[in-house]
Design an enzyme around this catalytic site. Structure first.
Site, PDB file in Angstrom:
ATOM      1  N   VAL A 133      45.220  36.914  39.426  1.00 36.82           N
ATOM      2  CA  VAL A 133      44.296  37.367  38.258  1.00 36.82           C
ATOM      3  C   VAL A 133      44.428  36.214  37.116  1.00 36.82           C
ATOM      4  CG1 VAL A 133      44.463  38.793  36.234  1.00 36.82           C
ATOM      5  CG2 VAL A 133      44.753  39.733  38.588  1.00 36.82           C
ATOM      6  N   PHE A 170      39.317  44.011  37.121  1.00 35.45           N
ATOM      7  CA  PHE A 170      39.001  44.654  38.447  1.00 35.45           C
ATOM      8  C   PHE A 170      38.409  43.784  39.407  1.00 35.45           C
ATOM      9  CE2 PHE A 170      38.339  47.271  34.514  1.00 35.45           C
ATOM     10  CZ  PHE A 170      38.701  48.720  34.952  1.00 35.45           C
ATOM     11  N   LYS A 173      42.058  51.797  34.335  1.00 31.23           N
ATOM     12  CA  LYS A 173      42.505  51.008  35.695  1.00 31.23           C
ATOM     13  C   LYS A 173      42.950  51.543  36.974  1.00 31.23           C
ATOM     14  CE  LYS A 173      43.402  47.475  38.319  1.00 31.23           C
ATOM     15  NZ  LYS A 173      42.034  46.441  39.097  1.00 31.23           N
ATOM     16  N   GLY A 187      39.781  53.032  58.789  1.00 37.99           N
ATOM     17  CA  GLY A 187      40.649  52.216  59.482  1.00 37.99           C
ATOM     18  C   GLY A 187      42.168  52.587  59.457  1.00 37.99           C
ATOM     19  N   CYS A 222      47.697  46.026  44.988  1.00 41.76           N
ATOM     20  CA  CYS A 222      47.108  46.634  43.844  1.00 41.76           C
ATOM     21  C   CYS A 222      47.157  48.454  44.235  1.00 41.76           C
ATOM     22  CB  CYS A 222      45.735  46.456  43.395  1.00 41.76           C
ATOM     23  SG  CYS A 222      45.723  44.583  42.549  1.00 41.76           S
TER      24      CYS A 222
HETATM   25  P1  NAD Z   1      50.690  37.361  41.128  1.00 44.00           P
HETATM   26  O1  NAD Z   1      52.109  37.774  41.490  1.00 44.00           O
HETATM   27  O2  NAD Z   1      49.874  36.655  42.090  1.00 44.00           O
HETATM   28  O3  NAD Z   1      50.818  36.274  39.693  1.00 44.00           O
HETATM   29  C1  NAD Z   1      51.770  36.536  38.799  1.00 44.00           C
HETATM   30  C2  NAD Z   1      52.230  35.248  38.296  1.00 44.00           C
HETATM   31  O4  NAD Z   1      53.084  35.344  37.101  1.00 44.00           O
HETATM   32  C3  NAD Z   1      53.115  34.571  39.133  1.00 44.00           C
HETATM   33  O5  NAD Z   1      52.481  33.167  39.562  1.00 44.00           O
HETATM   34  C4  NAD Z   1      54.538  34.314  38.532  1.00 44.00           C
HETATM   35  O6  NAD Z   1      55.321  33.172  38.786  1.00 44.00           O
HETATM   36  C5  NAD Z   1      53.940  34.616  36.976  1.00 44.00           C
HETATM   37  N1  NAD Z   1      55.153  35.032  36.211  1.00 44.00           N
HETATM   38  C6  NAD Z   1      56.012  35.731  36.318  1.00 44.00           C
HETATM   39  N2  NAD Z   1      56.793  35.889  35.318  1.00 44.00           N
HETATM   40  C7  NAD Z   1      56.490  34.976  34.295  1.00 44.00           C
HETATM   41  C8  NAD Z   1      56.701  34.566  33.038  1.00 44.00           C
HETATM   42  N3  NAD Z   1      57.706  35.245  32.484  1.00 44.00           N
HETATM   43  N4  NAD Z   1      56.151  33.637  32.540  1.00 44.00           N
HETATM   44  C9  NAD Z   1      54.944  33.071  32.802  1.00 44.00           C
HETATM   45  N5  NAD Z   1      54.766  33.469  34.424  1.00 44.00           N
HETATM   46  C10 NAD Z   1      55.307  34.519  34.862  1.00 44.00           C
HETATM   47  O7  NAD Z   1      50.353  38.629  40.451  1.00 44.00           O
HETATM   48  P2  NAD Z   1      48.506  39.122  40.372  1.00 44.00           P
HETATM   49  O8  NAD Z   1      48.074  39.532  41.574  1.00 44.00           O
HETATM   50  O9  NAD Z   1      47.760  37.910  39.547  1.00 44.00           O
HETATM   51  O10 NAD Z   1      48.549  40.449  39.409  1.00 44.00           O
HETATM   52  C11 NAD Z   1      48.981  40.137  38.112  1.00 44.00           C
HETATM   53  C12 NAD Z   1      48.650  41.543  37.279  1.00 44.00           C
HETATM   54  O11 NAD Z   1      47.342  41.899  37.541  1.00 44.00           O
HETATM   55  C13 NAD Z   1      49.317  42.640  38.140  1.00 44.00           C
HETATM   56  O12 NAD Z   1      49.581  43.718  36.989  1.00 44.00           O
HETATM   57  C14 NAD Z   1      48.062  43.539  39.031  1.00 44.00           C
HETATM   58  O13 NAD Z   1      48.411  44.836  39.317  1.00 44.00           O
HETATM   59  C15 NAD Z   1      46.989  43.049  38.178  1.00 44.00           C
HETATM   60  N6  NAD Z   1      45.595  42.920  38.966  1.00 44.00           N
HETATM   61  C16 NAD Z   1      45.854  42.347  40.243  1.00 44.00           C
HETATM   62  C17 NAD Z   1      44.551  42.089  40.965  1.00 44.00           C
HETATM   63  C18 NAD Z   1      44.713  41.294  42.250  1.00 44.00           C
HETATM   64  O14 NAD Z   1      43.539  41.546  42.901  1.00 44.00           O
HETATM   65  N7  NAD Z   1      45.595  40.608  42.684  1.00 44.00           N
HETATM   66  C19 NAD Z   1      43.502  42.659  40.590  1.00 44.00           C
HETATM   67  C20 NAD Z   1      43.570  43.285  39.396  1.00 44.00           C
HETATM   68  C21 NAD Z   1      44.582  43.193  38.608  1.00 44.00           C
END
Ligand code: NAD
Length: 437
Positions: free
Chosen positions: A11, A151, A206, A255, A262
């Site tokens: 994200v 999203f 969300k 499926g 998520c």
């Molecule tokens: P991710 O695990 O891919 O990325 C999180 C990043 O944060 C990592 O690179 C990690 O090293 C970094 N991090 C952790 N602690 C930290 C800190 N103290 N300071 C700086 N960086 C730090 O996670 P993601 O998939 O990007 O998801 C992030 C949020 O967004 C979650 O809450 C998730 O539910 C939400 N979200 C994800 C998606 C998706 O498709 N992946 C879509 C919508 C919402």
């Protein structure tokens, strides 16, 4: 605007790159030094179509920077986005430790000018309040905390970000609302509306969205299970049901269940939020159970075909990522299938176009592991059956005759209904899919 994004994962990186693309000066911050080093050199550490090109363009325009130094990134920023992980805690509720730790840190490092702190992570209702309290405890003026749930879908994340179905802004501050409207102006219009509401409603939106999508998937999966038993075709049913605009045809593909980072955690977290407020959210609990059960029904289908005797058999597995066009394997059904087969004494050779390295890392420390190959057809050699766990395009386009000719015995268990059953049978394949005769 000058923007800092804290957390440079799926994200944070997509948001940072896209905010730069629409003209902002963005600094992406992460605690993972190797990730920041790779990004600084222009390498995207995740597989996300179109992202690397945009990264290069915006680095060349000097609008996109990467650092592990939060103070450096944040001190001059007008807006600070939090895109931090919120994994499930031991009891299923969202673990907010990363978000709250950064909130504490922000209290120390925010600059003196007015800053809008925007939470993009998926977080339980009340988190914006907690983040605000923690920041204000150390930095009592000039800060607004806004909820802006994300999203985007992995695999089409750039398009989703640039052409959002909607942008949700949760804030009770008119000043912060004005800043958010300005930022999102290039991405929003009548077709891509910006919806402003209070923080709690934005946070709940969300979870409601993801849980409803998960419910749709589980519902059609259960219809598939009934179809299997009564001799009906779930695809014909889904087409006809989905023609009703009140229902819609998307997310009605039967499926082996949803996975990813998520849906599983968000559905669980919503159940937990309801429970902690004295409400028994029955539908959501059933969705959780149905989704877990679905992958085991599929495994049962496989073992039943071999009269319960899979020990000593060899399986080819196509598809490791939780869905196509991503390398993300978090909560992927493939993991449950591999584990069940290995535990039962079978061997597995697996192929995925993008997720092999992530799977290798999961099994690195384990004794029993699948063999991973870099070519789909190499996985089929000497296999008693092919199992399909992810519907990558590459698999859809594979020649059924060639699959039949490469397997030791021409048997396919298709957990994603990617082939036409008649065509599979015509190629001499014993073909079992989900909810189709
Ligand atoms: P991710 O695990 O891919 O990325 C999180 C990043 O944060 C990592 O690179 C990690 O090293 C970094 N991090 C952790 N602690 C930290 C800190 N103290 N300071 C700086 N960086 C730090 O996670 P993601 O998939 O990007 O998801 C992030 C949020 O967004 C979650 O809450 C998730 O539910 C939400 N979200 C994800 C998606 C998706 O498709 N992946 C879509 C919508 C919402």
């Amino acid at each position: 605007m000058k923007i800092a994004v804290i957390g440079t994962g799926y994200v944070g990186l997509v948001s940072g790159v896209c905010f730069a693309e629409i003209g902002n000066d963005v600094t992406c911050i992460d605690i993972d030094q190797s990730k920041i080093d790779r990004l600084t050199k222009g390498h995207v550490p995740i597989y996300e179509p179109g992202l690397e090109e945009l990264l290069h363009e915006n680095q060349a325009r000097n609008r996109l920077h990467f650092t592990t130094d939060a103070r450096e990134g944040v001190s001059a920023a007008q807006m600070v986005f939090l895109a931090l992980p919120t994994p499930p805690g031991a009891d299923g509720s969202a673990d907010l430790s990363a978000v709250l730790a950064v909130a504490d840190q922000l209290g120390d490092i925010l600059g003196d000018s007015y800053t809008v702190v925007v939470n993009k992570s998926t977080v339980p209702v009340g988190t914006a309040d907690q983040v605000r309290e923690r920041i204000l405890a150390k930095h009592p003026e000039g800060v607004a905390v806004v909820s802006n749930p994300e999203f985007l879908r992995e695999g089409v994340a750039v398009r989703d970000f640039m052409e959002p179905d909607r942008v949700v802004i949760g804030t009770s501050s008119p000043e912060a609302e004005a800043v958010m409207r300005e930022l999102y102006a290039p991405l929003t219009d009548e077709q891509h509306p910006l919806l402003v509401m209070d923080e709690h409603s934005a946070e709940l939106t969300k979870y409601a969205a993801n849980s409803l999508l998960a419910t749709k998937i589980s519902f059609i999966n259960e219809i598939a299970n009934v179809a299997d038993r009564v001799g009906a075709d779930v695809e014909a049913v889904a087409r006809a049901v989905g023609a009703d605009p009140r229902i819609g045809s998307r997310f009605l593909q039967a499926g082996i269940g949803y996975g990813g980072s998520c849906f599983p955690k968000d559905v669980q977290a919503l159940a937990k939020t309801a429970e902690s407020h004295g409400y028994d959210f029955q539908i959501i609990k059933a969705v959780l159970a149905a989704n877990q059960a679905q992958r085991y029904f599929f495994i049962e289908k496989i073992t039943k075909h071999f009269n319960g005797e899979v020990a000593g058999r060899h399986f080819a597995l196509w598809g490791l990522a939780f869905k196509p066009d991503t390398d993300d394997i978090r909560e992927a059904p493939s993991l449950a299938i591999i584990d069940a087969l290995l535990d039962a004494g079978a061997t597995v050779t697996a192929y995925d176009p993008e997720a092999r390295d992530n799977i290798a890392a999961v099994y690195a420390a384990r004794q029993r592991k699948p063999q991973l190959v870099a070519d789909a057809f190499a996985a089929l050699q000497d296999a008693d059956a092919l199992i399909i766990a992810t519907e990558w395009k590459e698999f859809r386009g594979a020649q059924l005759d060639a699959i039949a000719g490469t397997l030791r015995t021409p048997v396919i268990f298709d957990g994603r209904n990617i082939y036409d059953p008649q065509a599979a049978r015509a190629a001499g394949i014993t073909y079992a899919s989900m909810g189709r005769p």
